[in-house]
Design a protein around this motif. Sequence first.
Motif, PDB file in Angstrom:
ATOM      1  N   THR A  41      50.063   8.595  -2.248  1.00 20.70           N
ATOM      2  CA  THR A  41      50.783   9.003  -3.292  1.00 20.70           C
ATOM      3  C   THR A  41      49.850   9.227  -4.511  1.00 20.70           C
ATOM      4  OG1 THR A  41      53.020   9.122  -2.433  1.00 20.70           O
ATOM      5  CG2 THR A  41      52.622   9.544  -4.720  1.00 20.70           C
ATOM      6  N   ARG A  42      49.376  10.228  -5.178  1.00 17.95           N
ATOM      7  CA  ARG A  42      48.771  10.165  -6.361  1.00 17.95           C
ATOM      8  C   ARG A  42      49.694  10.264  -7.598  1.00 17.95           C
ATOM      9  NH1 ARG A  42      43.953  10.614  -6.230  1.00 17.95           N
ATOM     10  NH2 ARG A  42      42.393  11.287  -4.729  1.00 17.95           N
ATOM     11  N   GLY A  43      49.602   9.873  -8.666  1.00 19.89           N
ATOM     12  CA  GLY A  43      50.343   9.878  -9.900  1.00 19.89           C
ATOM     13  C   GLY A  43      50.741  11.255 -10.350  1.00 19.89           C
ATOM     14  N   THR A  44      49.747  12.214 -10.145  1.00 18.68           N
ATOM     15  CA  THR A  44      50.114  13.579 -10.457  1.00 18.68           C
ATOM     16  C   THR A  44      51.126  14.213  -9.636  1.00 18.68           C
ATOM     17  OG1 THR A  44      48.324  14.590  -8.971  1.00 18.68           O
ATOM     18  CG2 THR A  44      47.849  14.050 -10.948  1.00 18.68           C
ATOM     19  N   GLN A  45      51.413  13.500  -8.388  1.00 18.48           N
ATOM     20  CA  GLN A  45      52.595  14.095  -7.440  1.00 18.48           C
ATOM     21  C   GLN A  45      54.036  13.467  -8.102  1.00 18.48           C
ATOM     22  OE1 GLN A  45      50.326  12.550  -4.057  1.00 18.48           O
ATOM     23  NE2 GLN A  45      51.124  14.301  -3.160  1.00 18.48           N
ATOM     24  N   VAL A  47      57.130  12.949 -10.258  1.00 18.03           N
ATOM     25  CA  VAL A  47      57.872  13.706 -11.709  1.00 18.03           C
ATOM     26  C   VAL A  47      58.814  12.528 -11.935  1.00 18.03           C
ATOM     27  CG1 VAL A  47      59.180  15.384 -12.169  1.00 18.03           C
ATOM     28  CG2 VAL A  47      57.209  15.739 -10.663  1.00 18.03           C
ATOM     29  N   THR A  60      56.310  15.802  -5.888  1.00 16.68           N
ATOM     30  CA  THR A  60      56.247  17.233  -6.067  1.00 16.68           C
ATOM     31  C   THR A  60      56.387  17.860  -4.750  1.00 16.68           C
ATOM     32  OG1 THR A  60      53.722  17.054  -5.819  1.00 16.68           O
ATOM     33  CG2 THR A  60      54.519  17.370  -7.784  1.00 16.68           C
ATOM     34  N   ARG A  86      48.857   3.397  -4.958  1.00 14.23           N
ATOM     35  CA  ARG A  86      49.360   4.652  -4.383  1.00 14.23           C
ATOM     36  C   ARG A  86      50.376   4.573  -3.348  1.00 14.23           C
ATOM     37  NH1 ARG A  86      43.683   7.819  -3.190  1.00 14.23           N
ATOM     38  NH2 ARG A  86      45.312   9.520  -3.145  1.00 14.23           N
TER      39      ARG A  86
END
Length: 162
Positions: A41-45, A47, A60, A86
Amino acid sequence: ILLFKAHFDERSGEVCVNFPGGRWWQTLDEVYIELQVPEGTRGTQVVCKIGVNNLRVSLTGGQSLLSGDLPKSVRPDESSWTLADRRLLQIVLAKASPDPVQSCWPCLLVGQPEFEPDPLQRDQMEKKLTLQRFQYENPGMDFSGAEITGNYAGGGPQWSSS
């Protein structure tokens, strides 16, 4: 004093409440949450919406990890989250109440029993926070190995200020 206070829990342990996919624990000032997320998992995923009285955590694509009302208020601007390796989402909620007597949260999310400590855990949390309060009030003493008995619900004994 701050350095000494910061290491109280490292020396005295923590009372963790496990729930499906994670765990949580608390100090007088903060609530800590760890959530397992899919590896990679990436930080941008992530919320993570921390409100004064609620928390919403999802990935996301709509996968909800946590969602609900908090039992007490937090300071969203002083709360944070991070993604470790991650695969582990770590959230720190800054408690809004400066009152150490009222600082113990009875649960992580209101009305969701899977996030509530069992009665023994709750008692242990109360005792741990009482010891931490004693440490704050008496910074020259070390309460990390102390044991207390009795009912410490509500922050432990109250002494008159006279």
